[in-house]
Design an enzyme around this catalytic site. Structure first.
Site, PDB file in Angstrom:
ATOM      1  N   GLU A   1       0.834  -1.203   0.000  1.00 52.72           N
ATOM      2  CA  GLU A   1       0.000   0.000   0.000  1.00 52.72           C
ATOM      3  C   GLU A   1       0.868   1.252   0.000  1.00 52.72           C
ATOM      4  O   GLU A   1       1.890   1.313   0.673  1.00 52.72           O
ATOM      5  CB  GLU A   1      -0.896   0.020   1.246  1.00 52.72           C
ATOM      6  CG  GLU A   1      -1.875  -1.137   1.329  1.00 52.72           C
ATOM      7  CD  GLU A   1      -3.009  -1.016   0.317  1.00 52.72           C
ATOM      8  OE1 GLU A   1      -3.125   0.050  -0.323  1.00 52.72           O
ATOM      9  OE2 GLU A   1      -3.770  -1.997   0.172  1.00 52.72           O
TER      10      GLU A   1
ATOM     11  N   ARG B   1     -17.438  -0.850   7.071  1.00 52.88           N
ATOM     12  CA  ARG B   1     -18.540  -1.484   6.322  1.00 52.88           C
ATOM     13  C   ARG B   1     -19.220  -2.557   7.167  1.00 52.88           C
ATOM     14  O   ARG B   1     -20.424  -2.769   7.066  1.00 52.88           O
ATOM     15  CB  ARG B   1     -17.976  -2.095   5.034  1.00 52.88           C
ATOM     16  CG  ARG B   1     -18.984  -2.710   4.096  1.00 52.88           C
ATOM     17  CD  ARG B   1     -18.318  -3.308   2.862  1.00 52.88           C
ATOM     18  NE  ARG B   1     -17.398  -4.395   3.180  1.00 52.88           N
ATOM     19  CZ  ARG B   1     -17.749  -5.658   3.462  1.00 52.88           C
ATOM     20  NH1 ARG B   1     -19.020  -6.004   3.478  1.00 52.88           N
ATOM     21  NH2 ARG B   1     -16.832  -6.572   3.743  1.00 52.88           N
TER      22      ARG B   1
ATOM     23  N   CYS C   1      -7.457  -2.240   8.745  1.00 48.84           N
ATOM     24  CA  CYS C   1      -6.120  -2.241   8.133  1.00 48.84           C
ATOM     25  C   CYS C   1      -5.633  -0.820   7.869  1.00 48.84           C
ATOM     26  O   CYS C   1      -4.485  -0.479   8.176  1.00 48.84           O
ATOM     27  CB  CYS C   1      -6.109  -3.045   6.835  1.00 48.84           C
ATOM     28  SG  CYS C   1      -6.191  -4.817   7.115  1.00 48.84           S
TER      29      CYS C   1
ATOM     30  N   HIS D   1      -1.464  -5.571   1.698  1.00 52.02           N
ATOM     31  CA  HIS D   1      -2.676  -6.389   1.676  1.00 52.02           C
ATOM     32  C   HIS D   1      -2.419  -7.660   0.863  1.00 52.02           C
ATOM     33  O   HIS D   1      -1.673  -7.625  -0.128  1.00 52.02           O
ATOM     34  CB  HIS D   1      -3.848  -5.618   1.050  1.00 52.02           C
ATOM     35  CG  HIS D   1      -4.727  -4.940   2.052  1.00 52.02           C
ATOM     36  ND1 HIS D   1      -4.945  -3.576   2.050  1.00 52.02           N
ATOM     37  CD2 HIS D   1      -5.453  -5.430   3.105  1.00 52.02           C
ATOM     38  CE1 HIS D   1      -5.767  -3.275   3.051  1.00 52.02           C
ATOM     39  NE2 HIS D   1      -6.087  -4.372   3.704  1.00 52.02           N
TER      40      HIS D   1
HETATM   41  N1  PCA Z   1      -8.202  -7.043   6.709  1.00 47.64           N
HETATM   42  C1  PCA Z   1      -9.088  -5.987   7.112  1.00 47.64           C
HETATM   43  C2  PCA Z   1      -8.893  -5.868   8.616  1.00 47.64           C
HETATM   44  C3  PCA Z   1      -8.137  -7.075   9.028  1.00 47.64           C
HETATM   45  C4  PCA Z   1      -7.671  -7.689   7.787  1.00 47.64           C
HETATM   46  O1  PCA Z   1      -6.903  -8.668   7.699  1.00 47.64           O
HETATM   47  C5  PCA Z   1      -8.897  -4.694   6.342  1.00 47.64           C
HETATM   48  O2  PCA Z   1      -8.466  -4.747   5.179  1.00 47.64           O
HETATM   49  O3  PCA Z   1      -9.157  -3.620   6.884  1.00 47.64           O
END
Ligand code: PCA
Length: 212
Positions: free
Chosen positions: A77, A87, A140, A163
């Site tokens: 990111e 959400r 996240c 991610h």
């Molecule tokens: N993904 C979520 C929160 C925890 C995770 O592993 C997110 O993308 O916010």
């Protein structure tokens, strides 16, 4: 001695596992220089847990990892925004809408990972990967923003967020058609990212832009 702190998240959203934590814990077991810490998927508890881990391990590099179900590839990111707009409720039942991560904080922080060099190296290792320009508005992004806010006071420590897609086991269990990537491949990609970040101070001057 660990000089890299990596975090993954607990399962959330009805999933039995979270490949971010599965891959990070694999790397923690594989490498002496990586401390692996699991973060709760809870708005109230995630950043205190991260801050404690940074204080305990005193890393020079922090890589936080989360699941982004539906994404096609591993996505380092680039930018964290000062906004929470949940959400779905978190694992403690909280669902904040339109609140800042840090009241009066800057609108956004950029990663201090060399994301383009990392993408090039992960691609060369044969794992699908691309730069992402949004970490969403859930836990996240909150952790990513909170990490960069903390690191703004620790100039010798670099960090960022990655991610990762669903694992094949998650997709099989849900019966839904969705892209996936094996946890071992995710761990390989994260290991390449860590090694690249440790040796790269200046990011590559190549385009990783997107029209949307
Ligand atoms: N993904 C979520 C929160 C925890 C995770 O592993 C997110 O993308 O916010």
């Amino acid at each position: 001695m660990a000089n890299v702190l990596m975090t993954g998240f607990a399962p959330f959203g009805g999933e039995a596992v979270n490949p971010s934590w599965q891959a990070v814990s694999l790397l923690g077991a594989r490498r002496d220089d990586v401390a692996a810490v699991e973060l709760p998927c809870e708005f109230d508890a995630s950043l205190p847990t991260l801050r404690r881990a940074v204080a305990e391990h005193r890393p020079s590099l922090v890589v936080c990892v989360g699941q982004a179900g539906g994404r096609l590839d591993v996505t380092p990111e680039r930018v964290a925004v000062n906004l929470i707009d949940a959400r779905i409720p978190d694992n403690a039942g909280a669902q904040p809408v339109d609140v800042p991560v840090v009241p009066d904080g800057p609108a956004a922080y950029f990663t201090t990972l060399p994301v383009k060099a990392c993408v090039a190296a992960i691609r060369a290792a044969g794992v699908p990967v691309s730069v992402s320009h949004t970490a969403g508005t859930y836990v996240c992004n909150q952790v990513f923003y909170g990490l960069m806010h903390l690191l703004s006071t620790l100039p010798d420590v670099r960090g960022g967020f990655v991610h990762v897609p669903f694992s094949p086991e998650q997709v099989a269990a849900s019966g839904k058609a969705a892209p996936s990537l094996g946890v071992d491949r995710i761990a390989d990609a994260l290991e390449v990212l860590v090694d690249t970040a440790l040796r790269t101070r200046e990011d590559l001057a190549v385009s990783a832009g997107a029209e949307h």
